[in-house]
Write a protein that holds these residues in place. Structure first.
Motif, PDB file in Angstrom:
ATOM      1  N   UNK A 186       0.836  -1.215   0.000  1.00 40.98           N
ATOM      2  CA  UNK A 186       0.000   0.000   0.000  1.00 40.98           C
ATOM      3  C   UNK A 186       0.866   1.259   0.000  1.00 40.98           C
ATOM      4  N   UNK A 187       1.997   1.205   0.705  1.00 42.15           N
ATOM      5  CA  UNK A 187       2.905   2.374   0.646  1.00 42.15           C
ATOM      6  C   UNK A 187       3.404   2.565  -0.787  1.00 42.15           C
ATOM      7  N   UNK A 188       3.745   1.444  -1.450  1.00 42.64           N
ATOM      8  CA  UNK A 188       4.221   1.543  -2.836  1.00 42.64           C
ATOM      9  C   UNK A 188       3.138   2.154  -3.715  1.00 42.64           C
ATOM     10  N   UNK A 189       1.910   1.688  -3.541  1.00 40.96           N
ATOM     11  CA  UNK A 189       0.772   2.224  -4.324  1.00 40.96           C
ATOM     12  C   UNK A 189       0.561   3.706  -4.016  1.00 40.96           C
ATOM     13  N   UNK A 190       0.766   4.052  -2.729  1.00 41.33           N
ATOM     14  CA  UNK A 190       0.517   5.413  -2.241  1.00 41.33           C
ATOM     15  C   UNK A 190       1.337   6.460  -3.013  1.00 41.33           C
ATOM     16  N   UNK A 191       2.522   6.061  -3.475  1.00 39.06           N
ATOM     17  CA  UNK A 191       3.395   7.036  -4.148  1.00 39.06           C
ATOM     18  C   UNK A 191       2.687   7.681  -5.338  1.00 39.06           C
ATOM     19  N   UNK A 196      -7.101  -0.087   1.445  1.00 38.13           N
ATOM     20  CA  UNK A 196      -6.253   0.245   2.602  1.00 38.13           C
ATOM     21  C   UNK A 196      -5.761   1.688   2.513  1.00 38.13           C
ATOM     22  N   UNK A 197      -5.363   2.088   1.309  1.00 37.25           N
ATOM     23  CA  UNK A 197      -4.867   3.461   1.125  1.00 37.25           C
ATOM     24  C   UNK A 197      -5.993   4.465   1.347  1.00 37.25           C
ATOM     25  N   UNK A 198      -7.146   4.174   0.759  1.00 35.58           N
ATOM     26  CA  UNK A 198      -8.259   5.125   0.833  1.00 35.58           C
ATOM     27  C   UNK A 198      -8.778   5.230   2.265  1.00 35.58           C
ATOM     28  N   UNK A 199      -8.886   4.099   2.955  1.00 33.36           N
ATOM     29  CA  UNK A 199      -9.417   4.123   4.326  1.00 33.36           C
ATOM     30  C   UNK A 199      -8.408   4.744   5.304  1.00 33.36           C
ATOM     31  N   UNK A 200      -7.146   4.439   5.120  1.00 30.73           N
ATOM     32  CA  UNK A 200      -6.127   5.026   6.000  1.00 30.73           C
ATOM     33  C   UNK A 200      -5.868   6.481   5.666  1.00 30.73           C
ATOM     34  N   UNK A 248      -1.084   6.868   6.161  1.00 32.40           N
ATOM     35  CA  UNK A 248      -2.319   6.227   5.686  1.00 32.40           C
ATOM     36  C   UNK A 248      -2.251   4.708   5.616  1.00 32.40           C
ATOM     37  N   UNK A 249      -1.259   4.140   4.904  1.00 28.54           N
ATOM     38  CA  UNK A 249      -1.191   2.674   4.816  1.00 28.54           C
ATOM     39  C   UNK A 249      -0.951   2.004   6.161  1.00 28.54           C
ATOM     40  N   UNK A 250      -0.265   2.686   7.074  1.00 28.10           N
ATOM     41  CA  UNK A 250      -0.015   2.104   8.401  1.00 28.10           C
ATOM     42  C   UNK A 250      -1.321   1.945   9.169  1.00 28.10           C
ATOM     43  N   UNK A 251      -2.269   2.817   8.877  1.00 28.78           N
ATOM     44  CA  UNK A 251      -3.572   2.752   9.542  1.00 28.78           C
ATOM     45  C   UNK A 251      -4.540   1.875   8.734  1.00 28.78           C
ATOM     46  N   UNK A 252      -4.533   2.049   7.416  1.00 30.01           N
ATOM     47  CA  UNK A 252      -5.512   1.371   6.560  1.00 30.01           C
ATOM     48  C   UNK A 252      -5.296  -0.131   6.457  1.00 30.01           C
ATOM     49  N   UNK A 253      -4.043  -0.568   6.349  1.00 32.14           N
ATOM     50  CA  UNK A 253      -3.785  -2.005   6.148  1.00 32.14           C
ATOM     51  C   UNK A 253      -4.314  -2.838   7.314  1.00 32.14           C
ATOM     52  N   UNK A 254      -3.973  -2.502   8.582  1.00 34.37           N
ATOM     53  CA  UNK A 254      -4.535  -3.319   9.665  1.00 34.37           C
ATOM     54  C   UNK A 254      -6.046  -3.231   9.761  1.00 34.37           C
TER      55      UNK A 254
END
Lengths: 241, 339
Positions: B57-62, B259-263, B270-276
């Protein structure tokens, strides 16, 4: 510093192969003058500006800035040549603050923070109202305020040639007058201004020289004085009524 | 390229910033301690999967979060990475742990080849093409001899007890998650980050101010694909068997976007929150609601979040922070000199 002239010769351009919108446009925009391009809808005014700004490659012909042929250069390389573009409609970065918008105008100075800070300060000194708005998201501002942000952003790298596309669209008459007045101030600083417009009366009022396009070709041209007469007749002529 | 571009501004109290970093570091220390001393296989395995998704998700986030390019095809590059390590083991007996970087390189090359034409598209057109590319590559993997079609490729299980394997991948993916999060943080605070944000906000305006929008998108997309490829390569070793349907599953791409959108897309947190949130809620629903109704409930939760929490959790935090700042002096005028 004197701005170089912009010379367009035999320009052909379009979006669909075999159907050019511009079919041999010739134009010269001299330094320290506002050169206006008018014409009815579909005449190719915005297409002309897209080519000059680097968003559309010409099919034929040349776009010369001084001695440099800029016709094939992409838009992002124009800033380094001293060209600024004020596009039609909203073009702020809406979720960023006014300050961030203006600083992004100095992208070409990104590796020289001191120079960037000075350039931003100069622009904020020029438009002091924007200083008060600097923490606001650009998208939350009125149409006129956003136009001011766009002009300020364009001026950060101190461009010598300004390409302006219908600057008064969507603005109140008072703000539109301010925009045209600002164009005159920028001309007084020796900048070359190419203005494409639908607002015939306002554009002619600030013009030094006027070109009228019709169906992608030069139709008529002349000094402002030649166009100050019966504007109504000109517009009726375009509409064919 | 990584110098900070915009003029630095005071963005809040230093104490609050230090406290936030302290919380993240404490969380990291807690996770590392659990990895060392935790004994529940299920928890280790679930957390390893969460970390793997944090990396993806971090990779996608870029490009997706900062650049605003909605990519529904990240699994394509994850799958290319998995198959690269699978094929290198199958034909050359090279361990996926050694070849994972090569998996990243293969995915980055594929990312460039696909990105050069597709990244000229914008909005829904780009999103649609990324989905189509996933299905096309999946069909290719089904048809090619080298990928062994629907039979897939078996990789050797690691000669360790199951809990040791999960502990190993727990730390591999936790380490990668920390590294990639640091990379995303660095990008967010760099010229490239501002270029991406400008592209997201108005791509033509970004080009006008001088951003080389196309090249930035190509380069960032290649980095995204490299990371997805490395993760795919390691994933192949973790599950020891890859086949086209599971490895190129559209669900993986969809999970990453959710995960990206929710976080909070466009925030490094964002991904640190969205993924879990996404993985744990989906797992909890799977356990508590045994029928397929759990998918319906999950979808409804996602729709509710999209409707009522636009910008995700970090979007809410960001708006709250802005609301706490002192109100700027207003100006009714346009900002231009009066006529």
């Amino acid at each position: 510093m004197t701005a170089p002239p912009l010379r367009i010769a035999g320009l052909h351009a379009g979006y669909v192969p075999g159907h050019p919108i511009l079919r041999g446009v010739d134009l010269v925009a001299e330094a320290g003058r506002i050169t206006v391009v008018l014409g009815p809808n579909g005449a190719g005014k915005s297409t002309l500006l897209k080519v000059v700004a680097g968003f559309l490659a010409p099919l034929r012909g040349s776009v010369m800035l001084g001695d440099d042929d800029i016709g094939a250069l992409p838009a992002h390389r124009h800033v380094a040549l001293g060209i600024g573009l004020l596009p039609q409609g909203r073009s702020t970065f809406p979720d960023l603050t006014v300050e961030e918008n203006i600083e992004l105008g100095g992208w070409s100075m990104r590796n020289d923070r001191r120079r960037l800070a000075e350039a931003v300060e100069a622009v904020l000194t020029r438009y002091p109202h924007l200083r008060a708005l600097r923490r606001r998201a650009a998208g939350s501002l009125s149409g006129g305020q956003q136009r001011a942000v766009e002009i300020a952003r364009m001026l950060v790298p101190d461009p010598r040639v300004l390409l302006v596309d219908e600057p008064s669209v969507g603005l109140s008459p008072i703000v539109a007058r301010q925009v045209y007045q600002e164009l005159q101030a920028l001309r007084a600083e020796g900048r070359t201004i190419l203005l494409v417009d639908q607002d015939v009366r306002a554009a002619i009022a600030v013009a030094d020289y006027v070109y009228v396009l019709g169906s992608g070709r030069n139709d008529i041209e002349g000094d402002r004085s030649a166009f100050e007469g019966d504007l109504g007749a000109m517009v009726r002529g375009w509409l064919g009524v | 390229m990584f110098s900070v571009f915009l003029i630095p501004k005071a963005t809040g109290s230093r104490t609050a910033a230090l406290a936030a970093w302290g919380v993240w570091l404490a969380l990291l220390a807690g996770l590392a301690a659990y990895g060392l001393f935790g004994t529940r296989l299920f928890v280790l395995s679930t957390l390893a999967t969460v970390f793997m998704y944090v990396v993806l998700t971090q990779a996608w986030n870029l490009l997706g979060g900062y650049g605003g390019y909605l990519n529904f095809g990240l699994v394509t590059f994850f799958g290319i990475g998995a198959y690269t390590t699978g094929i290198l083991f199958q034909y050359h007996e090279l361990s996926p742990f050694l070849t994972a970087p090569l998996a990243g390189v293969a995915a980055a090359i594929a990312g460039l080849a696909i990105g050069i034409p597709t990244l000229r598209l914008r909005g829904a057109y780009f999103a649609l093409v990324t989905m189509i590319v996933t299905f096309a590559v999946q069909i290719l993997a089904l048809d090619l001899t080298i990928t062994q079609g629907a039979l897939g490729i078996y990789l050797p299980a690691l000669p360790l007890k199951p809990i040791a394997v999960e502990r190993l991948f727990y730390f591999v993916f936790l380490g990668l998650a920390v590294l990639v999060t640091a990379l995303v943080w660095a990008v967010e605070h760099s010229n490239i980050g501002w270029a991406l944000v400008a592209i997201r906000e108005d791509e033509d305006a970004a080009e006008i101010v001088g951003v080389r929008t196309v090249e930035v998108k190509w380069a960032v997309n290649a980095v995204t694909c490299f990371i997805a490829g490395v993760v795919g390569g390691l994933y192949a070793q973790r599950i020891a068997y890859i086949e086209p349907t599971g490895t190129f599953a559209f669900d993986i791409s969809l999970n990453v976007v959710l995960m990206a959108v929710i976080g909070g897309a466009g925030f490094w947190q964002g991904p640190l929150i969205g993924a879990p949130i996404v993985l744990l809620v989906a797992d909890m629903l799977r356990v508590t609601v045994t029928s397929e109704v759990n998918r319906v409930i999950f979808s409804m939760i996602v729709i509710l979040i999209a409707l009522f929490v636009p910008g995700g959790v970090m979007g809410v935090v960001s708006r709250w922070r802005r609301a706490r700042q002192p109100k700027p002096e207003d100006a009714a005028a346009s900002g231009l000199p009066a006529p």
